[in-house]
Motif scaffolding. Sequence first.
Motif, PDB file in Angstrom:
ATOM      1  N   ILE A 152       0.859  -1.187   0.000  1.00  0.00           N
ATOM      2  CA  ILE A 152       0.000   0.000   0.000  1.00  0.00           C
ATOM      3  C   ILE A 152       0.890   1.230   0.000  1.00  0.00           C
ATOM      4  N   ASP A 153       0.726   2.075  -1.011  1.00  0.00           N
ATOM      5  CA  ASP A 153       1.490   3.320  -1.090  1.00  0.00           C
ATOM      6  C   ASP A 153       0.743   4.368  -0.260  1.00  0.00           C
ATOM      7  N   THR A 154       1.138   4.491   0.994  1.00  0.00           N
ATOM      8  CA  THR A 154       0.413   5.390   1.900  1.00  0.00           C
ATOM      9  C   THR A 154       0.595   6.852   1.530  1.00  0.00           C
ATOM     10  N   ALA A 155       1.672   7.185   0.805  1.00  0.00           N
ATOM     11  CA  ALA A 155       1.866   8.580   0.394  1.00  0.00           C
ATOM     12  C   ALA A 155       0.859   8.963  -0.685  1.00  0.00           C
ATOM     13  N   ALA A 156       0.642   8.058  -1.641  1.00  0.00           N
ATOM     14  CA  ALA A 156      -0.300   8.341  -2.718  1.00  0.00           C
ATOM     15  C   ALA A 156      -1.747   8.127  -2.278  1.00  0.00           C
ATOM     16  N   GLU A 157      -1.943   7.277  -1.285  1.00  0.00           N
ATOM     17  CA  GLU A 157      -3.285   6.942  -0.827  1.00  0.00           C
ATOM     18  C   GLU A 157      -3.342   7.013   0.695  1.00  0.00           C
ATOM     19  N   PRO A 158      -3.368   8.245   1.252  1.00  0.00           N
ATOM     20  CA  PRO A 158      -3.303   8.372   2.716  1.00  0.00           C
ATOM     21  C   PRO A 158      -4.510   7.773   3.443  1.00  0.00           C
ATOM     22  N   ASP A 159      -5.632   7.654   2.776  1.00  0.00           N
ATOM     23  CA  ASP A 159      -6.840   7.137   3.421  1.00  0.00           C
ATOM     24  C   ASP A 159      -7.150   5.718   2.961  1.00  0.00           C
ATOM     25  N   TRP A 160      -6.086   4.943   2.717  1.00  0.00           N
ATOM     26  CA  TRP A 160      -6.271   3.580   2.216  1.00  0.00           C
ATOM     27  C   TRP A 160      -7.105   2.737   3.182  1.00  0.00           C
ATOM     28  N   TRP A 161      -6.894   2.947   4.484  1.00  0.00           N
ATOM     29  CA  TRP A 161      -7.593   2.121   5.471  1.00  0.00           C
ATOM     30  C   TRP A 161      -9.092   2.353   5.415  1.00  0.00           C
ATOM     31  N   LEU A 162      -9.498   3.615   5.196  1.00  0.00           N
ATOM     32  CA  LEU A 162     -10.924   3.931   5.118  1.00  0.00           C
ATOM     33  C   LEU A 162     -11.523   3.353   3.843  1.00  0.00           C
ATOM     34  N   LYS A 163     -10.771   3.456   2.761  1.00  0.00           N
ATOM     35  CA  LYS A 163     -11.251   2.913   1.490  1.00  0.00           C
ATOM     36  C   LYS A 163     -11.423   1.398   1.576  1.00  0.00           C
ATOM     37  N   ARG A 164     -10.431   0.718   2.167  1.00  0.00           N
ATOM     38  CA  ARG A 164     -10.520  -0.740   2.304  1.00  0.00           C
ATOM     39  C   ARG A 164     -11.698  -1.131   3.199  1.00  0.00           C
ATOM     40  N   PHE A 165     -11.913  -0.370   4.271  1.00  0.00           N
ATOM     41  CA  PHE A 165     -13.027  -0.657   5.185  1.00  0.00           C
ATOM     42  C   PHE A 165     -14.367  -0.519   4.460  1.00  0.00           C
ATOM     43  N   ILE A 166     -14.502   0.534   3.663  1.00  0.00           N
ATOM     44  CA  ILE A 166     -15.759   0.771   2.945  1.00  0.00           C
ATOM     45  C   ILE A 166     -15.994  -0.333   1.928  1.00  0.00           C
ATOM     46  N   GLU A 167     -14.919  -0.763   1.228  1.00  0.00           N
ATOM     47  CA  GLU A 167     -15.061  -1.841   0.245  1.00  0.00           C
ATOM     48  C   GLU A 167     -15.401  -3.159   0.939  1.00  0.00           C
ATOM     49  N   ARG A 168     -14.701  -3.442   2.054  1.00  0.00           N
ATOM     50  CA  ARG A 168     -14.918  -4.719   2.744  1.00  0.00           C
ATOM     51  C   ARG A 168     -16.334  -4.812   3.311  1.00  0.00           C
ATOM     52  N   GLU A 169     -16.797  -3.712   3.901  1.00  0.00           N
ATOM     53  CA  GLU A 169     -18.125  -3.717   4.525  1.00  0.00           C
ATOM     54  C   GLU A 169     -19.237  -3.348   3.548  1.00  0.00           C
ATOM     55  N   GLN A 170     -18.856  -3.030   2.299  1.00  0.00           N
ATOM     56  CA  GLN A 170     -19.811  -2.662   1.248  1.00  0.00           C
ATOM     57  C   GLN A 170     -20.721  -1.516   1.684  1.00  0.00           C
ATOM     58  N   ILE A 171     -20.084  -0.482   2.215  1.00  0.00           N
ATOM     59  CA  ILE A 171     -20.827   0.703   2.662  1.00  0.00           C
ATOM     60  C   ILE A 171     -21.037   1.624   1.466  1.00  0.00           C
ATOM     61  N   THR A 172     -22.250   2.079   1.272  1.00  0.00           N
ATOM     62  CA  THR A 172     -22.554   2.974   0.157  1.00  0.00           C
ATOM     63  C   THR A 172     -23.281   4.207   0.657  1.00  0.00           C
ATOM     64  N   GLY A 173     -23.102   5.306  -0.061  1.00  0.00           N
ATOM     65  CA  GLY A 173     -23.844   6.532   0.219  1.00  0.00           C
ATOM     66  C   GLY A 173     -23.323   7.363   1.367  1.00  0.00           C
ATOM     67  N   VAL A 174     -22.206   6.970   1.997  1.00  0.00           N
ATOM     68  CA  VAL A 174     -21.710   7.731   3.138  1.00  0.00           C
ATOM     69  C   VAL A 174     -20.230   8.098   2.957  1.00  0.00           C
TER      70      VAL A 174
END
Length: 201
Positions: A80-102
């Motif tokens: 994970i390139d944390t410099a290019a993607e500082p919010d990788w953890w939030l993105k992965r969480f949203i994808e894993r939990e299939q959260i939409t609209g928020v």
Amino acid sequence: MDRITGSAEPMDEDARNRAARYRMDPDADRADESPDEDAPVPPQRRPEDQTLWVDQQIRAAMARGEFDDLPYAGKPLPHIDTAAEPDWWLKRFIEREQITGVLPEALQLRKDDAILDEQLDRLRSERAVREAVEEFNRRIVAARRQLQGGPPVVTQLRDIEVEVAAWRARRGRRAQASAPLPEPPPPGLIRRAWDRLRRRG
């Protein structure tokens, strides 16, 4: 020297038991004990004791199977390139939990940027394309002002003329790909043309 406390003075049996109990569980409930100002202060847990306790907890969890079937078990962790993607953890969480609209606007813009060409290709006129790109750029500018907070905006503005030209080119390629192929000439016509060429030769 007392082997439990390390103190030079020997302790009575009661104090030794309290000290031993503290070493095993420093957070044990002592509400039932009356405070005694003369009682010796229990020793702090040594770092090696805590390391041993953590190691025992991990081994017990492994024995219970709590680490079985974890994601990436037996595989290298993804880079994970944390410099290019500082919010990788939030993105992965949203994808894993299939959260939409928020999604925060910064993350929603990244998602919309990835599919913008596909959305533009559904439009039928250059005017609609220009309006869609202008609206997308307005959202980026508003998000960069950070009025609502959230993660930083890394999505770049789109050049309207470049996007219109690209839309036009993609539209032309699709029109060529969907154009019907010319009808092949009848077989007799090809044979007659071939015969004429042989006679000339």
